[in-house]
Design a protein around this motif. Structure first.
Motif, PDB file in Angstrom:
ATOM      1  N   THR A 150       0.836  -1.212   0.000  1.00  0.00           N
ATOM      2  CA  THR A 150       0.000   0.000   0.000  1.00  0.00           C
ATOM      3  C   THR A 150       0.868   1.258   0.000  1.00  0.00           C
ATOM      4  OG1 THR A 150      -0.174  -0.123   2.426  1.00  0.00           O
ATOM      5  CG2 THR A 150      -1.973  -1.070   1.146  1.00  0.00           C
ATOM      6  N   LEU A 151       1.949   1.255   0.775  1.00  0.00           N
ATOM      7  CA  LEU A 151       2.770   2.467   0.884  1.00  0.00           C
ATOM      8  C   LEU A 151       3.617   2.708  -0.373  1.00  0.00           C
ATOM      9  CD1 LEU A 151       3.921   2.753   4.595  1.00  0.00           C
ATOM     10  CD2 LEU A 151       1.788   3.379   3.506  1.00  0.00           C
ATOM     11  N   GLY A 152       3.682   1.735  -1.271  1.00  0.00           N
ATOM     12  CA  GLY A 152       4.395   1.935  -2.530  1.00  0.00           C
ATOM     13  C   GLY A 152       3.518   2.459  -3.648  1.00  0.00           C
ATOM     14  N   MET A 153       2.218   2.559  -3.386  1.00  0.00           N
ATOM     15  CA  MET A 153       1.294   2.998  -4.441  1.00  0.00           C
ATOM     16  C   MET A 153       1.553   4.423  -4.941  1.00  0.00           C
ATOM     17  SD  MET A 153      -2.338   1.323  -3.329  1.00  0.00           S
ATOM     18  CE  MET A 153      -2.537  -0.450  -3.129  1.00  0.00           C
ATOM     19  N   PRO A 154       1.872   5.382  -4.068  1.00  0.00           N
ATOM     20  CA  PRO A 154       2.149   6.729  -4.602  1.00  0.00           C
ATOM     21  C   PRO A 154       3.322   6.754  -5.575  1.00  0.00           C
ATOM     22  CG  PRO A 154       1.742   6.834  -2.245  1.00  0.00           C
ATOM     23  CD  PRO A 154       1.845   5.376  -2.593  1.00  0.00           C
ATOM     24  N   LEU A 155       4.377   5.991  -5.275  1.00  0.00           N
ATOM     25  CA  LEU A 155       5.523   5.945  -6.181  1.00  0.00           C
ATOM     26  C   LEU A 155       5.126   5.330  -7.522  1.00  0.00           C
ATOM     27  CD1 LEU A 155       8.535   6.502  -6.522  1.00  0.00           C
ATOM     28  CD2 LEU A 155       8.989   4.205  -5.616  1.00  0.00           C
ATOM     29  N   ALA A 156       4.344   4.259  -7.473  1.00  0.00           N
ATOM     30  CA  ALA A 156       3.874   3.637  -8.715  1.00  0.00           C
ATOM     31  C   ALA A 156       2.971   4.594  -9.496  1.00  0.00           C
ATOM     32  CB  ALA A 156       3.128   2.344  -8.403  1.00  0.00           C
ATOM     33  N   LEU A 157       2.094   5.305  -8.791  1.00  0.00           N
ATOM     34  CA  LEU A 157       1.195   6.246  -9.466  1.00  0.00           C
ATOM     35  C   LEU A 157       1.985   7.390 -10.107  1.00  0.00           C
ATOM     36  CD1 LEU A 157      -1.656   7.115 -10.173  1.00  0.00           C
ATOM     37  CD2 LEU A 157      -1.831   8.221  -7.932  1.00  0.00           C
ATOM     38  N   TRP A 158       3.019   7.859  -9.415  1.00  0.00           N
ATOM     39  CA  TRP A 158       3.899   8.884  -9.987  1.00  0.00           C
ATOM     40  C   TRP A 158       4.487   8.410 -11.312  1.00  0.00           C
ATOM     41  CZ3 TRP A 158       9.344   8.151 -10.350  1.00  0.00           C
ATOM     42  CH2 TRP A 158      10.058   9.265 -10.802  1.00  0.00           C
ATOM     43  N   ALA A 159       4.993   7.170 -11.333  1.00  0.00           N
ATOM     44  CA  ALA A 159       5.584   6.628 -12.559  1.00  0.00           C
ATOM     45  C   ALA A 159       4.532   6.479 -13.656  1.00  0.00           C
ATOM     46  CB  ALA A 159       6.246   5.282 -12.265  1.00  0.00           C
ATOM     47  N   PHE A 160       3.359   5.954 -13.292  1.00  0.00           N
ATOM     48  CA  PHE A 160       2.302   5.767 -14.294  1.00  0.00           C
ATOM     49  C   PHE A 160       1.834   7.106 -14.871  1.00  0.00           C
ATOM     50  CE2 PHE A 160       1.190   1.447 -12.414  1.00  0.00           C
ATOM     51  CZ  PHE A 160       1.571   0.757 -13.558  1.00  0.00           C
ATOM     52  N   LEU A 161       1.698   8.128 -14.021  1.00  0.00           N
ATOM     53  CA  LEU A 161       1.248   9.439 -14.511  1.00  0.00           C
ATOM     54  C   LEU A 161       2.293  10.076 -15.421  1.00  0.00           C
ATOM     55  CD1 LEU A 161      -0.515  10.931 -11.352  1.00  0.00           C
ATOM     56  CD2 LEU A 161      -1.584  10.021 -13.421  1.00  0.00           C
ATOM     57  N   GLY A 168       7.356   9.689 -19.834  1.00  0.00           N
ATOM     58  CA  GLY A 168       7.974   8.496 -19.272  1.00  0.00           C
ATOM     59  C   GLY A 168       9.449   8.394 -19.616  1.00  0.00           C
ATOM     60  N   SER A 169      10.226   7.865 -18.667  1.00  0.00           N
ATOM     61  CA  SER A 169      11.659   7.671 -18.883  1.00  0.00           C
ATOM     62  C   SER A 169      12.074   6.362 -18.231  1.00  0.00           C
ATOM     63  CB  SER A 169      12.457   8.840 -18.296  1.00  0.00           C
ATOM     64  OG  SER A 169      12.347   8.840 -16.880  1.00  0.00           O
ATOM     65  N   ILE A 170      13.341   6.060 -18.311  1.00  0.00           N
ATOM     66  CA  ILE A 170      13.850   4.802 -17.773  1.00  0.00           C
ATOM     67  C   ILE A 170      13.588   4.685 -16.273  1.00  0.00           C
ATOM     68  CG2 ILE A 170      16.173   5.733 -17.385  1.00  0.00           C
ATOM     69  CD1 ILE A 170      15.288   2.138 -18.505  1.00  0.00           C
ATOM     70  N   LYS A 171      13.640   5.812 -15.555  1.00  0.00           N
ATOM     71  CA  LYS A 171      13.440   5.760 -14.096  1.00  0.00           C
ATOM     72  C   LYS A 171      12.034   5.295 -13.742  1.00  0.00           C
ATOM     73  CE  LYS A 171      12.211  10.674 -13.442  1.00  0.00           C
ATOM     74  NZ  LYS A 171      12.278  11.063 -14.867  1.00  0.00           N
ATOM     75  N   ASP A 172      11.059   5.624 -14.572  1.00  0.00           N
ATOM     76  CA  ASP A 172       9.688   5.187 -14.311  1.00  0.00           C
ATOM     77  C   ASP A 172       9.563   3.673 -14.464  1.00  0.00           C
ATOM     78  OD1 ASP A 172       8.568   7.862 -13.971  1.00  0.00           O
ATOM     79  OD2 ASP A 172       9.012   8.088 -16.107  1.00  0.00           O
ATOM     80  N   TYR A 173      10.227   3.129 -15.470  1.00  0.00           N
ATOM     81  CA  TYR A 173      10.174   1.676 -15.674  1.00  0.00           C
ATOM     82  C   TYR A 173      11.011   0.934 -14.643  1.00  0.00           C
ATOM     83  CZ  TYR A 173       7.501   2.384 -19.886  1.00  0.00           C
ATOM     84  OH  TYR A 173       6.489   2.726 -20.760  1.00  0.00           O
ATOM     85  N   VAL A 174      12.055   1.593 -14.135  1.00  0.00           N
ATOM     86  CA  VAL A 174      12.821   1.000 -13.026  1.00  0.00           C
ATOM     87  C   VAL A 174      11.916   0.856 -11.800  1.00  0.00           C
ATOM     88  CG1 VAL A 174      14.696   1.392 -11.368  1.00  0.00           C
ATOM     89  CG2 VAL A 174      15.086   1.760 -13.816  1.00  0.00           C
ATOM     90  N   VAL A 175      11.138   1.892 -11.520  1.00  0.00           N
ATOM     91  CA  VAL A 175      10.189   1.840 -10.395  1.00  0.00           C
ATOM     92  C   VAL A 175       9.185   0.707 -10.586  1.00  0.00           C
ATOM     93  CG1 VAL A 175       8.225   3.048  -9.345  1.00  0.00           C
ATOM     94  CG2 VAL A 175      10.388   4.254  -9.701  1.00  0.00           C
ATOM     95  N   LEU A 176       8.596   0.611 -11.787  1.00  0.00           N
ATOM     96  CA  LEU A 176       7.590  -0.417 -12.061  1.00  0.00           C
ATOM     97  C   LEU A 176       8.189  -1.816 -12.038  1.00  0.00           C
ATOM     98  CD1 LEU A 176       5.521   1.251 -14.935  1.00  0.00           C
ATOM     99  CD2 LEU A 176       5.219   1.431 -12.463  1.00  0.00           C
ATOM    100  N   THR A 177       9.502  -1.912 -12.270  1.00  0.00           N
ATOM    101  CA  THR A 177      10.177  -3.213 -12.251  1.00  0.00           C
ATOM    102  C   THR A 177      10.530  -3.637 -10.829  1.00  0.00           C
ATOM    103  OG1 THR A 177      11.137  -2.785 -14.433  1.00  0.00           O
ATOM    104  CG2 THR A 177      12.154  -4.531 -13.116  1.00  0.00           C
ATOM    105  N   LEU A 178      10.974  -2.700 -10.004  1.00  0.00           N
ATOM    106  CA  LEU A 178      11.485  -3.045  -8.670  1.00  0.00           C
ATOM    107  C   LEU A 178      10.386  -3.205  -7.616  1.00  0.00           C
ATOM    108  CD1 LEU A 178      14.709  -0.840  -8.403  1.00  0.00           C
ATOM    109  CD2 LEU A 178      14.510  -3.254  -9.005  1.00  0.00           C
ATOM    110  N   LEU A 179       9.329  -2.418  -7.717  1.00  0.00           N
ATOM    111  CA  LEU A 179       8.279  -2.489  -6.693  1.00  0.00           C
ATOM    112  C   LEU A 179       7.723  -3.902  -6.473  1.00  0.00           C
ATOM    113  CD1 LEU A 179       6.175   0.795  -7.049  1.00  0.00           C
ATOM    114  CD2 LEU A 179       7.374  -0.012  -5.017  1.00  0.00           C
ATOM    115  N   PRO A 180       7.493  -4.702  -7.518  1.00  0.00           N
ATOM    116  CA  PRO A 180       6.966  -6.055  -7.279  1.00  0.00           C
ATOM    117  C   PRO A 180       7.853  -6.947  -6.411  1.00  0.00           C
ATOM    118  CG  PRO A 180       6.629  -5.435  -9.573  1.00  0.00           C
ATOM    119  CD  PRO A 180       7.496  -4.383  -8.966  1.00  0.00           C
ATOM    120  N   PHE A 181       9.136  -6.600  -6.271  1.00  0.00           N
ATOM    121  CA  PHE A 181      10.026  -7.394  -5.435  1.00  0.00           C
ATOM    122  C   PHE A 181       9.902  -7.030  -3.953  1.00  0.00           C
ATOM    123  CE2 PHE A 181      11.831  -7.680  -9.641  1.00  0.00           C
ATOM    124  CZ  PHE A 181      12.234  -9.003  -9.721  1.00  0.00           C
ATOM    125  N   TYR A 182       9.129  -5.968  -3.665  1.00  0.00           N
ATOM    126  CA  TYR A 182       8.921  -5.611  -2.255  1.00  0.00           C
ATOM    127  C   TYR A 182       7.470  -5.228  -1.995  1.00  0.00           C
ATOM    128  CZ  TYR A 182      10.866  -4.898   2.319  1.00  0.00           C
ATOM    129  OH  TYR A 182      11.168  -5.056   3.654  1.00  0.00           O
TER     130      TYR A 182
END
Length: 557
Positions: A150-161, A168-182
């Motif tokens: 739940t606490l990672g949702m704002p970071l994911a929403l930032w990347a999606f927006l 969109g840039s590489i940093k957004d896809y890095v966020v979307l890639t790493l969040l599922p591991f935590y």
């Protein structure tokens, strides 16, 4: 330049507050007080059991030998690709726990801050409000094993927006890639990603364009989650036998109780997604909504109005998921019972704290004195959340050291003087996770995904006790996640401390079934007056100053 320095100083101050908030975990370690429910009584013990099982990378058909005679699937303990599992593998329990808390809270802060600064409250004028709202969000007493679910949702929403807006840039896809591991897909991100899908579809309808980068980013993150959670996917797609969730029935509340639950959830929240919004945030958002209505600010504040309404709808959905009117559908579509769709309310921490930041902005715009009130409300919320530190709210519970009582259970192990894998135990009046944490092989467990046949077999041990108490009978039969030796006398009490003067009277267990399942010892938190009638003999009483429990060791005969 001055504004940048102000921002940096405020962020550093927020980091200091977070460090102070986390400090008891690192200073006190095993002497710290932390959450028991769905934490000490389960997940933390599971990480330890998994680490010692040799099944970290066990196949999808693998089992955990230590629990319920090896009938607990390895898949029930989740993926080995979750970072929290490895923290508990490499570090002592409380170091791992502290690191997990720190990682989650710091990511939560920066995720919310990036979201507010870029998409909801841009501009130097709102830097302080953004930082205070983000700090408040990061201080919420989230469910520990949920990690960034739940606490990672704002970071994911930032990347999606960013991606949605063509930035969109590489940093957004890095966020979307790493969040599922935590994070966990079933404890938050399934609902978040499906909400993103609805968001994308709404865009298609409104703007008449497909925005494929946004759609593909949602699909991409979903794909990464499915890879990480491959055990869950396998268990869902290739179900080989009925499991305990097949007897979970949720649709049972009459309409009046659903309405009551709607407002209860809206005002007070839920234990797994505690937002502590009742006393400061709720009044602030209501004041802001009054200002929007009275000053006709609908267009200027449409995002706030949307979030305000969504917050209530999520509580309404949560409550109506338990409405008895669903029963005909749940009978026809069984997955509606086995998957908890009520968890859309796990979106509420994001919605509530984003609404809070916007509410503070609306209040601030009403004049200088109102601006001071807005900042005061933010400070009040931060102070309130600091009061919800584990060390404060759980100060009357056992410390981690007292809860797991390793010295005491080592003494029991030495007294029994047999390899732990050669006999089975069960507990009365204490959580079986305690015995599991200490290496004992248990017939009882807390898990919501184990063979239904085992539940029915175990039920025979406690059948007569269940018949004497409707509460525990319903609790076991219609859920059964806690496969415990329940007693009619204790009901749903399984934290009986060593200072208790109670005795178990008129206990009726089927110890023949217990023995057939391999059971040899019972760890009871209370003396059993009619032990002999239950074919049990008291071997010895164990007590320690470092333990919250007094253990009466009973052996079958």
């Amino acid at each position: 330049m001055k504004e940048i320095k102000t921002e940096q100083r405020c962020i550093l101050f927020a980091m200091l507050i977070l460090a102070l908030y986390l400090s008891p975990l690192f200073i006190l370690q095993e002497n710290a007080h932390i959450r028991v429910h769905d934490n000490l009584d389960s997940n933390i013990a599971w990480y330890r059991v998994l680490a010692r099982s040799g099944e970290m990378f066990g196949g999808v058909q693998g089992v955990i030998p230590q629990i319920i005679n090896g009938m607990l699937s390895r898949n029930a303990f989740g993926t080995e690709f979750s970072i929290i599992v490895w923290l508990h593998y490499f570090f002592p329990t409380m170091i791992a726990y502290g690191l997990s808390q720190a990682l989650t809270r710091f990511v939560a802060f920066f995720g919310m801050y990036l979201l507010l600064k870029k998409h909801l409250l841009p501009g130097e004028k709102w830097v302080i409000i953004n930082i205070m709202a983000s700090l408040a969000f990061a201080l919420t007493p989230f469910w520990p094993s949920g990690m960034l679910s739940t606490l990672g949702m704002p970071l994911a929403l930032w990347a999606f927006l960013n991606i949605r807006n063509g930035e969109g840039s590489i940093k957004d896809y890095v966020v979307l890639t790493l969040l599922p591991f935590y994070a966990s897909i079933v404890l938050g991100f399934f609902f978040f990603l499906s909400a993103m899908g609805i968001f994308w579809l709404t865009d298609v309808i409104r703007k008449k364009r497909w925005n494929f980068p946004f759609l593909l980013s949602i699909i991409y993150m979903t794909f990464v989650f499915l890879l990480v959670e491959y055990r869950l996917v396998y268990s869902f797609l290739f179900k080989e036998e009925p499991n305990s969730r097949d007897e979970y029935f949720h649709a049972e509340l009459p309409l009046w109780r659903v309405i009551r639950l709607t407002f209860k959830n809206y005002v007070f929240g839920h234990t797994h997604v505690m937002t502590v919004h009742t006393f400061v945030i709720l009044p602030a958002t209501l004041i802001a909504m009054y200002l929007v209505i009275s000053k006709k600010l609908w267009k200027q504040e449409k995002i706030f109005v949307f979030l305000f309404g969504l917050n209530f709808i999520l509580s309404l959905w949560y409550a109506f998921w338990f409405y008895e009117g669903w029963l005909p559908l749940t009978k026809k579509f069984h997955f509606m019972d086995t998957f908890n769709f009520a968890r859309y309310h796990f979106l509420r921490p994001l919605v509530i704290y984003a609404s809070f930041a916007l509410a503070l902005k609306i209040i601030s715009l009403q004049g200088f004195s109102w601006s001071r009130i807005a900042k005061g409300l933010a400070i009040m919320q931060i102070i309130l959340l600091c009061g919800f530190n584990d060390e404060i709210i759980y100060r009357d519970k056992p410390t981690v050291k007292e809860f797991y009582a390793e010295d005491l259970f080592q003494e029991i192990k030495e007294y029994v003087a047999l390899p732990q894998e050669d006999y089975r135990v069960a507990s009365i009046g204490i959580h079986p996770a305690i015995a599991q944490y200490n290496g004992f092989y248990t017939l009882d467990t807390y898990n919501n995904f184990y063979p239904l046949s085992y539940k029915h077999q175990f039920r025979k041990i406690i059948e007569k006790e269940l018949e004497k108490n409707k509460t525990i009978k319903k609790y076991f039969d219609k859920w059964g996640g806690r496969c415990y030796i329940f007693t009619a006398q204790l009901g749903k009490k399984y934290m009986i401390k060593k200072d208790s003067k109670r005795h178990l009277k008129n206990l009726e267990l089927n110890t023949n079934v217990f023995k057939e399942m391999g059971g040899r010892y019972i760890f009871s938190a209370l003396p059993i007056d009619n032990a002999e009638q239950n074919q049990l003999s008291l071997e010895r009483v164990f007590e320690s100053k470092n333990s919250a429990w007094k253990i009466y060791l009973y052996k079958t005969f």
